[in-house]
Design a protein around this motif. Structure first.
Motif, PDB file in Angstrom:
ATOM      1  N   VAL A  37       0.502  -1.018  -0.474  1.00  0.00           N
ATOM      2  CA  VAL A  37      -0.239   0.100  -0.604  1.00  0.00           C
ATOM      3  C   VAL A  37       1.373   1.042   0.457  1.00  0.00           C
ATOM      4  O   VAL A  37       1.845   0.995   0.458  1.00  0.00           O
ATOM      5  CB  VAL A  37      -0.852   0.273   1.114  1.00  0.00           C
ATOM      6  CG1 VAL A  37      -1.439   1.198   1.173  1.00  0.00           C
ATOM      7  CG2 VAL A  37      -1.725  -0.902   1.196  1.00  0.00           C
ATOM      8  N   GLY A  38       0.560   2.404  -0.992  1.00  0.00           N
ATOM      9  CA  GLY A  38       1.160   3.107  -0.915  1.00  0.00           C
ATOM     10  C   GLY A  38       0.979   4.930  -0.748  1.00  0.00           C
ATOM     11  O   GLY A  38      -0.723   4.296   0.020  1.00  0.00           O
ATOM     12  N   LEU A  55       4.908   3.002  -8.001  1.00  0.00           N
ATOM     13  CA  LEU A  55       3.722   2.420  -7.246  1.00  0.00           C
ATOM     14  C   LEU A  55       4.150   1.380  -8.339  1.00  0.00           C
ATOM     15  O   LEU A  55       3.296   0.436  -7.574  1.00  0.00           O
ATOM     16  CB  LEU A  55       2.383   3.206  -7.221  1.00  0.00           C
ATOM     17  CG  LEU A  55       2.596   4.671  -6.777  1.00  0.00           C
ATOM     18  CD1 LEU A  55       1.125   4.836  -6.643  1.00  0.00           C
ATOM     19  CD2 LEU A  55       2.074   4.145  -5.245  1.00  0.00           C
ATOM     20  N   ARG A  56       4.056   1.533  -9.369  1.00  0.00           N
ATOM     21  CA  ARG A  56       4.328   0.225  -9.771  1.00  0.00           C
ATOM     22  C   ARG A  56       5.933  -0.499  -9.134  1.00  0.00           C
ATOM     23  O   ARG A  56       5.801  -2.040  -9.325  1.00  0.00           O
ATOM     24  CB  ARG A  56       4.522   0.301 -11.333  1.00  0.00           C
ATOM     25  CG  ARG A  56       2.819   0.301 -11.633  1.00  0.00           C
ATOM     26  CD  ARG A  56       2.866   0.638 -13.695  1.00  0.00           C
ATOM     27  NE  ARG A  56       4.123   1.754 -14.445  1.00  0.00           N
ATOM     28  CZ  ARG A  56       3.759   2.836 -15.180  1.00  0.00           C
ATOM     29  NH1 ARG A  56       2.332   3.534 -14.404  1.00  0.00           N
ATOM     30  NH2 ARG A  56       4.685   3.760 -15.077  1.00  0.00           N
ATOM     31  N   VAL A  93      -1.313  -1.908  -5.067  1.00  0.00           N
ATOM     32  CA  VAL A  93      -2.635  -2.085  -5.199  1.00  0.00           C
ATOM     33  C   VAL A  93      -3.364  -0.810  -5.258  1.00  0.00           C
ATOM     34  O   VAL A  93      -4.466  -0.804  -5.893  1.00  0.00           O
ATOM     35  CB  VAL A  93      -2.890  -3.611  -4.434  1.00  0.00           C
ATOM     36  CG1 VAL A  93      -2.235  -4.900  -5.284  1.00  0.00           C
ATOM     37  CG2 VAL A  93      -2.698  -3.629  -3.322  1.00  0.00           C
ATOM     38  N   VAL A  94      -2.972  -0.103  -3.198  1.00  0.00           N
ATOM     39  CA  VAL A  94      -3.724   0.644  -3.522  1.00  0.00           C
ATOM     40  C   VAL A  94      -2.756   2.135  -3.031  1.00  0.00           C
ATOM     41  O   VAL A  94      -2.037   1.808  -2.982  1.00  0.00           O
ATOM     42  CB  VAL A  94      -4.206   0.462  -1.767  1.00  0.00           C
ATOM     43  CG1 VAL A  94      -4.955   1.385  -0.965  1.00  0.00           C
ATOM     44  CG2 VAL A  94      -4.655  -1.334  -1.793  1.00  0.00           C
ATOM     45  N   ALA A 150      -2.705   6.912  -8.544  1.00  0.00           N
ATOM     46  CA  ALA A 150      -2.890   5.926  -8.458  1.00  0.00           C
ATOM     47  C   ALA A 150      -3.576   5.595  -9.445  1.00  0.00           C
ATOM     48  O   ALA A 150      -3.254   3.901 -10.157  1.00  0.00           O
ATOM     49  CB  ALA A 150      -4.460   6.064  -7.717  1.00  0.00           C
ATOM     50  N   ARG A 151      -4.663   6.186 -10.305  1.00  0.00           N
ATOM     51  CA  ARG A 151      -5.175   5.859 -11.781  1.00  0.00           C
ATOM     52  C   ARG A 151      -3.510   5.165 -12.548  1.00  0.00           C
ATOM     53  O   ARG A 151      -4.262   4.478 -13.147  1.00  0.00           O
ATOM     54  CB  ARG A 151      -6.206   7.196 -12.117  1.00  0.00           C
ATOM     55  CG  ARG A 151      -7.653   6.149 -10.750  1.00  0.00           C
ATOM     56  CD  ARG A 151      -8.557   7.568 -11.552  1.00  0.00           C
ATOM     57  NE  ARG A 151      -8.761   6.829 -12.472  1.00  0.00           N
ATOM     58  CZ  ARG A 151      -9.923   5.863 -12.779  1.00  0.00           C
ATOM     59  NH1 ARG A 151     -10.773   5.511 -11.759  1.00  0.00           N
ATOM     60  NH2 ARG A 151     -11.102   5.633 -13.859  1.00  0.00           N
ATOM     61  N   ALA A 152      -2.698   5.818 -13.007  1.00  0.00           N
ATOM     62  CA  ALA A 152      -1.411   5.791 -13.802  1.00  0.00           C
ATOM     63  C   ALA A 152      -1.307   4.893 -13.197  1.00  0.00           C
ATOM     64  O   ALA A 152      -0.763   4.256 -14.844  1.00  0.00           O
ATOM     65  CB  ALA A 152      -1.387   6.787 -14.247  1.00  0.00           C
ATOM     66  N   ALA A 153      -0.774   4.771 -12.279  1.00  0.00           N
ATOM     67  CA  ALA A 153      -0.286   3.338 -11.981  1.00  0.00           C
ATOM     68  C   ALA A 153      -1.409   1.978 -11.880  1.00  0.00           C
ATOM     69  O   ALA A 153      -0.827   1.001 -11.302  1.00  0.00           O
ATOM     70  CB  ALA A 153       0.590   2.997 -10.378  1.00  0.00           C
ATOM     71  N   GLY A 154      -2.754   2.330 -12.226  1.00  0.00           N
ATOM     72  CA  GLY A 154      -3.492   0.665 -12.037  1.00  0.00           C
ATOM     73  C   GLY A 154      -3.432  -0.162 -10.555  1.00  0.00           C
ATOM     74  O   GLY A 154      -3.744  -0.777 -10.514  1.00  0.00           O
ATOM     75  N   ALA A 155      -4.277   1.016  -9.443  1.00  0.00           N
ATOM     76  CA  ALA A 155      -3.429   1.021  -8.230  1.00  0.00           C
ATOM     77  C   ALA A 155      -5.529   1.320  -8.009  1.00  0.00           C
ATOM     78  O   ALA A 155      -5.444   2.324  -8.912  1.00  0.00           O
ATOM     79  CB  ALA A 155      -2.427   1.791  -7.354  1.00  0.00           C
TER      80      ALA A 155
END
Length: 210
Positions: free
Chosen positions: A10-11, A143-144, A149-150, A162-167
């Motif tokens: 989790v980030g 994040l990747r 994942v969050v 977050a959205r750019a990372a798919g999280a």
């Protein structure tokens, strides 16, 4: 994002997510104004925390001076801002909840990385990694790399990261962005503050592993 194996990472954002950096930043802007002789409305500046320092400085200094003034601010920052900055309510518990779930907690922030680490050390918070100097979509690479994942943050820029990372984007309404603004930006979850994060995380894990 559903979990496919043991719970990973989790980030967390830093300013106004894990720490209430307003008092320290306010004091640092006042000291910077005194040092440079340039007026800075510190009260206004601390209402729009989140973007990189240089974006705020452009409101007060000519473009050609911004880089040098940013270096000066960052050099002054540790002795002025760190001790004045408290943890946000629920910050330690949020990191603890990730650890108790068997995961890793990492901090990905726009703040100058050495100063971010000073804040966390001063407050006794020990994430598994701290990555600084990243804002909005630029956070996605870190994040990747961390298999997050969050991602938890207080700003629409954190939602975009977050959205750019798919999280999964978990937003807390403790910074400059209202809940409706965070939802409109695409946050998957909006919490009042981090106090609600452990309960949300437990429910998320149960649903993901069902």
């Amino acid at each position: 994002m559903a979990l496919t194996s043991a719970f990973p990472t989790v980030g967390f954002d830093l300013d106004m997510t894990l720490i209430d950096s307003r008092p320290g930043i306010h004091a640092c802007y006042l000291a910077l104004a005194e040092r440079t002789g340039v007026f800075i409305d510190a009260d206004l500046a601390v209402t729009r925390l989140g973007p990189p320092l240089e974006e705020e400085l452009r409101n007060w200094f000519p473009e050609g001076e911004v880089a040098g003034v940013a270096d000066l601010y960052r050099a002054m920052y540790p002795s002025i801002a760190v001790a004045a900055t408290p943890a946000m309510a629920g910050a330690r518990e949020a990191i603890g909840a990730v650890r108790e779930a068997g995961g890793r907690a990492v901090v990905v922030t726009a703040k100058f990385e050495p100063n971010a680490k000073l804040h966390l050390a001063h407050l006794g918070m020990e994430p598994d990694a701290v990555i600084g100097d990243l804002w909005a979509e630029a956070k996605a690479e870190a994040l990747r790399e961390q298999d997050a994942v969050v991602y938890v943050g207080d700003h629409v820029g954190d939602v975009r990261g977050a959205r750019a990372a798919g999280a999964l984007s978990v937003a807390v309404a403790t910074g400059p962005c209202a809940p409706a603004e965070l939802r409109a930006a695409g946050a998957d979850v909006v919490l009042d503050d981090l106090l609600g994060f452990p309960e949300w995380l437990s429910a998320y894990l149960d649903a993901s592993r069902a």
